[in-house]
Motif scaffolding. Structure first.
Motif, short mmCIF file in Angstrom:
data_model
loop_
_atom_site.label_atom_id
_atom_site.label_comp_id
_atom_site.label_asym_id
_atom_site.label_seq_id
_atom_site.Cartn_x
_atom_site.Cartn_y
_atom_site.Cartn_z
N ALA A 98 15.54 79.16 17.29
CA ALA A 98 14.27 79.42 17.97
C ALA A 98 14.40 79.24 19.47
O ALA A 98 13.88 80.03 20.26
CB ALA A 98 13.18 78.51 17.41
N GLU A 99 15.13 78.22 19.87
CA GLU A 99 15.32 77.97 21.31
C GLU A 99 16.19 79.05 21.94
O GLU A 99 15.91 79.50 23.06
CB GLU A 99 15.96 76.59 21.50
CG GLU A 99 16.10 76.18 22.96
CD GLU A 99 16.64 74.77 23.10
OE1 GLU A 99 16.88 74.35 24.24
OE2 GLU A 99 16.82 74.10 22.07
N GLY A 103 12.05 80.95 22.10
CA GLY A 103 10.83 80.49 21.46
C GLY A 103 10.78 78.99 21.31
O GLY A 103 11.50 78.24 21.98
N TYR A 104 9.94 78.54 20.40
CA TYR A 104 9.75 77.11 20.19
C TYR A 104 9.17 76.88 18.80
O TYR A 104 8.70 77.81 18.14
CB TYR A 104 8.81 76.53 21.25
CG TYR A 104 7.44 77.18 21.28
CD1 TYR A 104 6.37 76.64 20.55
CD2 TYR A 104 7.21 78.33 22.02
CE1 TYR A 104 5.13 77.22 20.57
CE2 TYR A 104 5.96 78.93 22.04
CZ TYR A 104 4.92 78.37 21.33
OH TYR A 104 3.69 78.96 21.34
N LEU A 105 9.20 75.62 18.34
CA LEU A 105 8.61 75.23 17.06
C LEU A 105 7.16 74.82 17.32
O LEU A 105 6.90 73.81 17.96
CB LEU A 105 9.39 74.08 16.44
CG LEU A 105 10.84 74.34 16.04
CD1 LEU A 105 11.44 73.10 15.41
CD2 LEU A 105 10.95 75.53 15.10
N GLU A 106 6.23 75.61 16.81
CA GLU A 106 4.82 75.28 16.99
C GLU A 106 4.41 74.11 16.10
O GLU A 106 3.59 73.28 16.48
CB GLU A 106 3.97 76.51 16.68
CG GLU A 106 2.50 76.33 16.96
CD GLU A 106 1.71 77.59 16.74
OE1 GLU A 106 1.16 78.15 17.72
OE2 GLU A 106 1.64 78.05 15.57
N SER A 107 4.99 74.03 14.90
CA SER A 107 4.74 72.91 13.99
C SER A 107 5.92 72.75 13.05
O SER A 107 6.64 73.71 12.79
CB SER A 107 3.44 73.12 13.19
OG SER A 107 3.57 74.23 12.32
N ALA A 120 11.45 71.55 4.10
CA ALA A 120 10.91 71.59 5.46
C ALA A 120 10.14 72.88 5.67
O ALA A 120 10.54 73.94 5.17
CB ALA A 120 12.03 71.48 6.49
N ASP A 121 9.02 72.78 6.38
CA ASP A 121 8.21 73.94 6.75
C ASP A 121 8.11 74.00 8.27
O ASP A 121 7.75 73.00 8.91
CB ASP A 121 6.81 73.85 6.15
CG ASP A 121 6.79 74.17 4.66
OD1 ASP A 121 7.57 75.04 4.24
OD2 ASP A 121 6.01 73.53 3.93
N TYR A 122 8.41 75.16 8.83
CA TYR A 122 8.35 75.36 10.27
C TYR A 122 7.48 76.58 10.59
O TYR A 122 7.54 77.59 9.89
CB TYR A 122 9.75 75.59 10.86
CG TYR A 122 10.68 74.41 10.71
CD1 TYR A 122 10.55 73.29 11.51
CD2 TYR A 122 11.69 74.43 9.75
CE1 TYR A 122 11.40 72.21 11.36
CE2 TYR A 122 12.55 73.35 9.61
CZ TYR A 122 12.40 72.24 10.42
OH TYR A 122 13.23 71.17 10.27
N THR A 123 6.70 76.45 11.66
CA THR A 123 6.02 77.60 12.25
C THR A 123 6.70 77.87 13.59
O THR A 123 6.61 77.06 14.51
CB THR A 123 4.52 77.33 12.45
OG1 THR A 123 3.92 77.06 11.19
CG2 THR A 123 3.84 78.54 13.07
N VAL A 124 7.40 78.98 13.65
CA VAL A 124 8.23 79.31 14.82
C VAL A 124 7.54 80.41 15.62
O VAL A 124 7.05 81.39 15.05
CB VAL A 124 9.63 79.78 14.38
CG1 VAL A 124 10.50 80.06 15.59
CG2 VAL A 124 10.28 78.73 13.49
#
Length: 317
Positions: A98-99, A103-107, A120-124
């Motif tokens: 993501a980086e 971008g970034y990890l929103e959550s 694990a759950d990620y919102t990217v």
């Protein structure tokens, strides 16, 4: 003077209403000419994101005919589920990817299951131009079990909101001009109330456009990572009876092994209860034996028909 200001205010309101209608019609017409007939919505199963076609558009936003899709407002969203046997390395790789894509990890949420396996759950959020690249590279980090993509074209809604914002801004400028010319207190209060309402509308519409810009500029991707000891759905479908029989035997054996492993794990979890029940059973047996010894219960409880007591006399004389 009061009547003149009131008449001017009414004329201004009617003029702005006509302007708003004209702007909305012009926006709708321009949007209809510049966007596809239907809302752009695609999923990977339909092949819109194949490497060869890339959804009908190339990397520079050109369709198959070569024309540039200018001023299109499209929201990209996606979902991808991953299985991995190296959980720590995979989640670090997702964050690093993501980086790298800007971008970034929103959550992010990390937890553990009942059997000790983690998830694990990620919102990217990544730039829309990197949407497809992120999904492709994320699929190389682990085993993909499910993947979905969606495109939503909000061009008409976006430019309609922008047109209404422009109308409100023009209205505010004219109201401020009227306020500077007002001499009657009643007119001043009326105009100031209209200015306050217009400023609120401008702030609301501006916030809506900022929200649209955030969704359009950065795509949203939901990533779910599951830790497993063996990947699922990796076997090919059998072609003939022999393959089917061999596959059934293999799956039966693996099912038996997995069942025994689960049974052993269950015993490991409940070993304290097993010890407790063993102690209770042993104690109960010891107590019962002591009770039988004290009450003379060593003798058989029932006599056999042929048993005769030693002191019994025979019928012979």
């Amino acid at each position: 003077m009061k009547r003149r200001l009131f008449v001017c205010f009414l004329a201004l309101t009617m003029l702005l209403s006509l302007t708003a209608c004209g702007a909305a019609s012009k926006t709708a017409a321009s949007s209809a000419n510049s966007r596809p007939a239907d809302t752009v919505s695609a999923t990977e199963e339909k092949g819109y994101f194949d490497a060869e076609t890339n959804g009908g558009y190339d990397d520079e936003g050109r369709d198959s005919g070569g024309s540039v899709l200018e001023n299109q407002k499209i929201i990209y969203t996606g979902d991808i589920n991953l299985e991995t046997t190296a959980f720590d390395e995979t989640v670090k790789a997702v964050a690093a990817l993501a980086e790298v894509k800007g971008g970034y990890l929103e959550s992010s949420t990390v937890g553990g299951g009942s059997r000790g396996y983690r998830w694990a759950d990620y919102t990217v959020r990544v730039p829309s131009a990197q949407f497809q690249g992120f999904l492709d590279q994320a699929g190389e980090l682990a085993h993909v079990t499910w993947r979905n993509t969606n495109l939503e074209n909000i061009t008409e809604t976006y430019y309609d909101t922008a047109g209404r914002l422009k109308t409100q801004q023009i209205k505010l400028e004219r109201l401020q001009k009227l306020l500077s010319q007002a001499e009657n207190m009643e007119d001043i209060i009326t105009i100031e109330s209209a200015i306050s309402e217009t400023e609120w509308n401008i702030e609301d519409l501006s916030g809506t456009l900022r929200h649209y810009d955030a969704l359009v500029d950065f795509a949203t991707i939901n990533v779910h990572v599951s830790e497993v000891y063996k990947y699922s759905d990796t076997e090919e479908l059998p072609e003939n009876f022999g393959d089917r029989l061999s596959s059934a035997l293999s799956r039966g054996w693996h099912s038996f092994v997995n069942g025994m492993e689960d049974f052993a794990v269950a015993l490991a979890y409940s070993w304290m209860w097993l010890i407790l029940w063993a102690v209770i059973i042993v104690a109960a047996v010891v107590i019962l034996r002591k009770i039988r010894r004290r009450s003379g219960m060593k003798k058989p409880l029932f006599k056999k028909k042929n048993d005769v007591k030693p002191d019994d006399k025979s019928g012979d004389t």
